[in-house]
Design a protein around this motif. Structure first.
Motif: not given
Length: 733
Positions: A76-77, A472-491
């Motif tokens: 799963s994603w 299938v999701h976009s690369d922007l979605y990937v970076l958004h989700e990874l950033a949130g998981r790594l403690g950067v919720e915005k940007g």
């Protein structure tokens, strides 16, 4: 209900040809010509015409994969993203931020390239980011920046080519690499102009030329210096131009005069009468151009080589004047924009330098972080790949296939296998993705909106035409989700237009200023040439090639009104004043502090690896018309595979006779780094001391198993175009 066509652009080379995408009632989509785009005017090559076939779920990734028990299995994603974030965080905590690397691609949109660079520096805090565009035109970029103060592939639109008097095309087989562009050179000759092609092979492009110069691979620098020597000796320099618009001429002239014609003939193999004829053809018209591609650039002296060709333009007054100049034919679809906005190890958005305090302050202000928190410059592409498994323990890779495309590829493959953790986001299961611990399926060109920047410096809008497959999701979605998981919720928004709005502010005031460009303008104007600063209300744009100024954006969000044709916002009036963009650079001044172009004194030197008794031949590599780059996508299209089913070794009949090889015989090409086997293709269009292999295939025919990673000291470009080899006939089993 009637199907509606969406105007967009091809996903492949830097021409970014215009096309229309139409969903079909029975499923799938149709690609059709789009005559209104001035670069291709409706023409499409086979790759563009068949591009929609890679949209099929049958040939692409549609679900995340994770490695379990040595195999990639569906996941799963949330599971895949959690695993990536956890491993990146653990690596960073144990070994430090620079133990995590990021590797991008020249096919990513500007929005994705910008977000990836920001993610590396803000979320991961790593300096270890670069991209495969380093392998494309970095030497031309370095030389252009030295000479002109600014690098943009072409400082003029392609439409200027047919109107000039002569073009010297160095190391480009555009008849195969970007076929729709050939019409501009055909029209040049129809209009009375001349075409000179410099290439060790008599390619399909060289066959169109009025003069073909066939130098030994790796000697383009000596050739350019020999031509400049003759320009001086024959009194063809433009002394007034040199005096008024350049600096450094005395040193460059002295260096060129050490390369007399007979000496250059001995080095290059190009006869002196042909050198003299090339000078005559180039200097007699009022206007002329030099265009380079990978041939002179992918060398361990590529920056100096391009610099020598620029010197030829400057000495004859052929730069910064109408219908004249030096330009580089960018290869990858967004190779230009990809480096302008933060994927390169030493650059920030807007083509700003990472070690410039003012640049760091500006971009950090847009990002809302402390400038001191941004890491410094990191390793270049090959150096980063070479460090995998050592200093760099984990890697996030997007849109690249270095197992096939990198020099010394077997070593790079071994380095990738040695990583503690590898995550890949891609459209297809490439040879590199097959090695990953986690693979993420991401959207591609027709399934997402975003911008690219063509070889002309024209910023273009690709528009979403179809929905991606479920899962299938976009690369922007990937970076958004990874950033949130790594403690950067915005940007890290997922809306590409919102990302582009931030990119505009980050680029404002920089060399590649996009601040005056909006999605609305791109749709209405068929693209906008950078630099295009945002103009304060009430200002006007002067005539000529350079913008009046580069005003800093005020930091507010841009108007993100609906695009033309959308229900909301249709018919809304554009801004009262808008910068028109800059199709032609340097007409008034160059982008140096004093406005003058810089000659750079250079001298011929040998390639990093010359032939010897054990390896008596030279290998050069390149592309064929039906495949693209590492072939990860085009090798999945039946029509293209039928046209170019596999690798081959091109060699001259005299060499074939010496080896006892017949056409189609399996040949082993051996270098100090590896061995590749492919069928012989015997032709008199190549030099007897040279063999050629295309680099699109993995496996035993992988050309980059042989190539030399010797790096240019300035651009850090590897020497793909020349290495010493021997050739052996492989007994048939």
């Amino acid at each position: 209900m009637e199907n509606t066509s969406t105007p967009t652009h091809c996903p492949y080379c830097a021409l970014q040809c215009g096309m229309n995408i139409t969903p079909l009632p029975q499923g799938g989509v149709e690609v059709t010509e789009r005559a209104d785009f001035p670069v291709n005017r409706g023409a499409l090559c086979g790759k563009g015409r068949t591009a929609a076939e890679v949209l099929s779920p049958a040939v692409r990734l549609t679900t995340p994969l994770v490695r379990e028990g040595g195999r990639l299995v569906e996941a799963s994603w949330p599971e895949a993203l959690d695993r990536i974030a956890g491993r990146l965080a653990a690596t960073r905590e144990r070994y430090g931020p620079d133990a995590v690397g990021v590797f991008g691609g020249g096919g990513l949109t500007n929005e994705k390239a910008y977000a990836l660079g920001k993610f590396a520096r803000v979320v991961l805090g790593t300096s270890q980011i670069d991209y495969n565009g380093r392998f494309c035109m970095s030497s031309a970029a370095a030389a252009g920046t030295k000479a002109f103060g600014l690098d943009r592939g072409l400082p003029f639109p392609l439409e200027d080519v047919p109107r000039t008097g002569c073009v010297i095309l160095v190391g480009s087989n555009l008849a195969e690499t970007m076929p729709p562009s050939l019409r501009f050179f055909t029209e040049l000759r129809e209009n009375g102009g001349t075409l000179i092609v410099v290439d060790p092979r008599r390619t399909r492009t060289a066959e169109q030329a009025d003069l073909h110069l066939s130098p030994r691979p790796g000697t383009d620098l000596a050739l350019a210096l020999g031509l400049l020597h003759l320009v001086v000796a024959e009194g063809r320099t433009d002394e007034e131009y040199i005096r008024e618009r350049t600096t450094g001429w005395e040193e460059a002239r002295a260096a060129a005069m050490a390369h007399w014609p007979e000496y250059v003939e001995r080095i290059t193999g190009v006869p002196v009468p042909l050198l003299r004829e090339a000078v005559r053809m180039f200097c007699e018209p009022e206007a002329a151009m030099v265009l380079t591609a990978r041939g002179p650039e992918q060398q361990s002296k590529g920056t100096d080589t391009v610099g020598a060709w620029i010197n030829l333009c400057l000495a004859t007054g052929r730069a910064g004047r109408p219908l004249s100049g030096y330009g580089c034919l960018t290869g990858q679809g967004n190779g230009q924009g990809g480096r302008e906005h933060g994927q390169k190890a030493d650059q920030l958005p807007g083509y700003r330098k990472l070690d410039d305090p003012a640049a760091r302050r500006h971009v950090a202000g847009v990002w809302g972080v402390d400038p001191d928190s941004l890491p410094g410059p990191g390793r270049s592409a090959y150096e980063l790949l070479d460090a995998l498994g050592g200093d760099v323990r984990a890697l996030l890779l997007m849109g690249s296939n270095p197992v096939v495309s990198a020099p010394r590829a077997a070593h790079v493959e071994e380095r990738l296998r040695s990583l503690d953790f590898l995550a890949v986001a891609d459209v297809v299961l490439s040879e590199t993705a097959e090695l990953a611990d986690v693979v993420l399926p991401v959207t591609q060109w027709a399934e997402e909106t975003g911008t690219t920047t063509s070889l002309e410096g024209r910023v273009l809008l690709r528009r979403r035409a179809v929905a991606p497959p479920p899962g299938v999701h976009s690369d922007l979605y990937v970076l958004h989700e990874l950033a949130g998981r790594l403690g950067v919720e915005k940007g890290f928004p997922t809306d590409p237009e919102e990302v582009f709005g931030e990119l505009r502010r980050a680029s404002a005031g920089g060399p590649a200023d996009y601040s005056g460009i909006t999605y609305r303008r791109l749709a209405e104007e068929n693209g906008v040439f950078w630099p295009c600063p945002e103009e304060p209300a009430g200002t006007t744009q002067a005539d000529g090639g350079e913008p009046v100024g580069t005003a800093e954006a005020d930091g507010g969000e841009p108007d993100r009104g609906a695009l033309p044709g959308d229900a909301a916002g249709a018919g809304a009036a554009p801004p009262a004043v808008a910068h028109p963009g800059t199709p032609r650079l340097f007409l008034d001044r160059f982008a140096t502090p004093d406005g003058r172009a810089r000659f750079v004194a250079v001298a011929h030197r040998a390639t990093a690896e010359e032939p010897d008794a054990e390896y008596p031949l030279l290998l050069t590599t390149g592309r064929v018309v039906a495949q693209y780059q590492s072939g990860a996508q085009t090798r999945r299209v039946a029509e293209l595979n039928a046209a170019a089913p596999g690798p081959f070794v091109e060699l001259h009949p005299r060499l074939a006779a010496r080896l006892g090889a017949a056409d189609g015989d399996p040949l082993a090409v051996v270098s100090r780094r590896g061995r590749a086997v492919a069928p012989a293709r015997i032709t008199d269009t190549i030099r007897p001391d040279t063999v050629f292999m295309p680099f699109h295939w993995p496996g035993e025919g992988r050309a980059n198993s042989l190539t030399n990673p010797a790096l240019d000291p300035t651009s850090r470009m590897p020497e793909f175009k020349s290495c010493a080899v021997r050739v052996e006939v492989v007994p048939r089993s």
